[in-house]
Design an enzyme around this catalytic site. Structure first.
Site, mmCIF file in Angstrom:
data_model
loop_
_atom_site.group_PDB
_atom_site.id
_atom_site.type_symbol
_atom_site.label_atom_id
_atom_site.label_comp_id
_atom_site.label_asym_id
_atom_site.label_seq_id
_atom_site.Cartn_x
_atom_site.Cartn_y
_atom_site.Cartn_z
ATOM 1 N N THR A 183 1.254 -4.149 4.387
ATOM 2 C CA THR A 183 0.985 -4.416 5.803
ATOM 3 C C THR A 183 0.355 -5.778 6.068
ATOM 4 O O THR A 183 0.425 -6.278 7.191
ATOM 5 C CB THR A 183 0.060 -3.331 6.386
ATOM 6 O OG1 THR A 183 -1.173 -3.304 5.648
ATOM 7 C CG2 THR A 183 0.724 -1.962 6.335
ATOM 8 N N ASP A 184 -0.240 -6.414 5.055
ATOM 9 C CA ASP A 184 -0.952 -7.661 5.319
ATOM 10 C C ASP A 184 -0.040 -8.770 5.828
ATOM 11 O O ASP A 184 -0.434 -9.562 6.689
ATOM 12 C CB ASP A 184 -1.683 -8.133 4.063
ATOM 13 C CG ASP A 184 -2.958 -7.344 3.804
ATOM 14 O OD1 ASP A 184 -3.433 -6.663 4.721
ATOM 15 O OD2 ASP A 184 -3.467 -7.403 2.668
ATOM 16 N N THR A 200 0.818 -1.210 0.000
ATOM 17 C CA THR A 200 0.000 0.000 0.000
ATOM 18 C C THR A 200 0.850 1.257 0.000
ATOM 19 O O THR A 200 0.476 2.275 -0.591
ATOM 20 C CB THR A 200 -0.951 0.004 1.211
ATOM 21 O OG1 THR A 200 -1.850 -1.098 1.111
ATOM 22 C CG2 THR A 200 -1.762 1.288 1.286
ATOM 23 N N SER A 259 1.506 -7.418 -0.666
ATOM 24 C CA SER A 259 2.162 -8.338 0.276
ATOM 25 C C SER A 259 1.372 -9.621 0.480
ATOM 26 O O SER A 259 1.907 -10.602 0.985
ATOM 27 C CB SER A 259 2.411 -7.657 1.618
ATOM 28 O OG SER A 259 1.209 -7.436 2.334
#
Length: 338
Positions: free
Chosen positions: A103-104, A20, A70
């Site tokens: 971030t995942d 992101t 990710s």
């Protein structure tokens, strides 16, 4: 940093992997930008140019390793990233590495690097919850703070760090806890420190071994054994576990209720899998430390329990342990140690 001789600044490599923080939406009117955007479209060079004052903190070199969401991180890509970071840390002209990441799965990547890269140089991961085109984009500040932390000698030897929302977390503890808020990342034992006026301020240290003290070295790991995760819910089916075994999983992490509880109707099927050589690891879907023998006789069954590792970290630690050990008692000691 104003007026400082550039030659006195730390040499930091920016390693881009997408996510992101490298995303863009339809325009600045996207608002928070939590949905209407495409991840991994802005290069790491462009990201660095968009952050005022970044090059006053360190001598920077940017490299694009991946440009992916990710969610698309596989074990093969994880190994590739770890080898790249280890190679960079071995270079005399590199003082620290900052990795931009979606971030995942950021917490999983950070934990893997924390256990496999043998370097005391600062390794810092950061990302953003909102793309750069959002009105309230958090990526620029996160990248600025990540470089500020990486450039400081006080950050060395603390293991892999995650810098988000002005907090400095240990890769051992941190987890994404919200789907949209910028303060999505938290550690159950609290952050190691904060970013205050552009500088890291430390409040605690990590006791568990990592990086140079870890028994796992990326230079010795060619591939990771397959490890599955099954999350508990009402009305579970044994076929899910059997399918993981049929795919060749060497271990299965049971993300149980509360203290890693195993439903009565699953105890016999899981014992059968263990008898066939599949390692069973009990974790908790809610978090918190687990007790060995709490709901089943783990010792008699040859099962392993996590300490306070969440299921996704337990998967990685089990895979790493299986590169060296097969005995469940020894693997249990790995979980107690790390």
């Amino acid at each position: 940093m104003q007026g400082m001789d550039a030659s006195a600044l730390s040499h930091v490599v920016l390693l881009g992997t997408g996510g992101t923080i490298a995303g863009a939406g339809g325009g600045a009117t996207t608002g928070a930008g939590s949905a209407a955007y495409q991840a991994a479209v802005v290069t790491i060079d462009e990201l660095a140019r968009q952050v005022p004052g970044l090059r006053q903190l360190a001598r920077l070199r940017a490299e694009q390793l991946f440009q992916i969401d990710s969610a698309d991180f596989t074990d093969e890509r994880l190994l590739q990233l770890a080898r790249k970071v280890a190679a960079l840390c071995r270079q005399d002209d590199v003082d620290a590495v900052v990795i931009t990441h979606g971030t995942d799965t950021l917490e999983e990547t950070a934990y893997f690097l924390h256990l496999t890269v043998h370097s005391s140089k600062p390794i810092v991961l950061t990302g953003s919850m909102r793309p750069g085109t959002a009105v309230s984009a958090d990526g620029p500040a996160n990248l600025l703070h990540a470089v500020a932390v990486a450039a400081q000698p006080s950050s060395a030897g603390r293991g892999v760090l995650v810098v988000m929302d002005e907090q400095v977390h240990s890769a051992r503890d941190v987890a994404k806890t919200h789907s949209q808020r910028v303060e999505a990342f938290a550690s159950p034992h609290g952050p190691l420190g904060l970013v205050v006026e552009g500088m890291p301020r430390w409040y605690r240290a990590l006791e568990r071994p990592h990086t140079v003290a870890s028994a796992f070295d990326i230079e010795d790991i060619e591939a990771l054994p397959l490890v599955g995760v099954v999350t508990s819910h009402g009305n579970m089916r044994r076929e899910i576990y059997d399918q993981w075994a049929s795919l060749g999983a060497r271990a299965i992490v049971h993300a149980g209720f509360g203290g890693g509880t195993v439903p009565a109707y699953l105890k016999a099927p899981l014992a059968e899998l263990r008898a066939r050589g599949v390692l069973l690891v009990r974790a908790s879907r809610t978090g918190g430390p687990l007790a060995r023998g709490g709901c089943v006789d783990d010792e008699a069954l040859g099962w392993v329990v996590t300490d306070d590792q969440n299921p996704q970290r337990a998967r990685l630690l089990a895979a790493l342990a299986l590169t060296q050990e097969r005995d469940p008692e020894r693997i249990q000691q790995v979980f107690w140690r790390y």
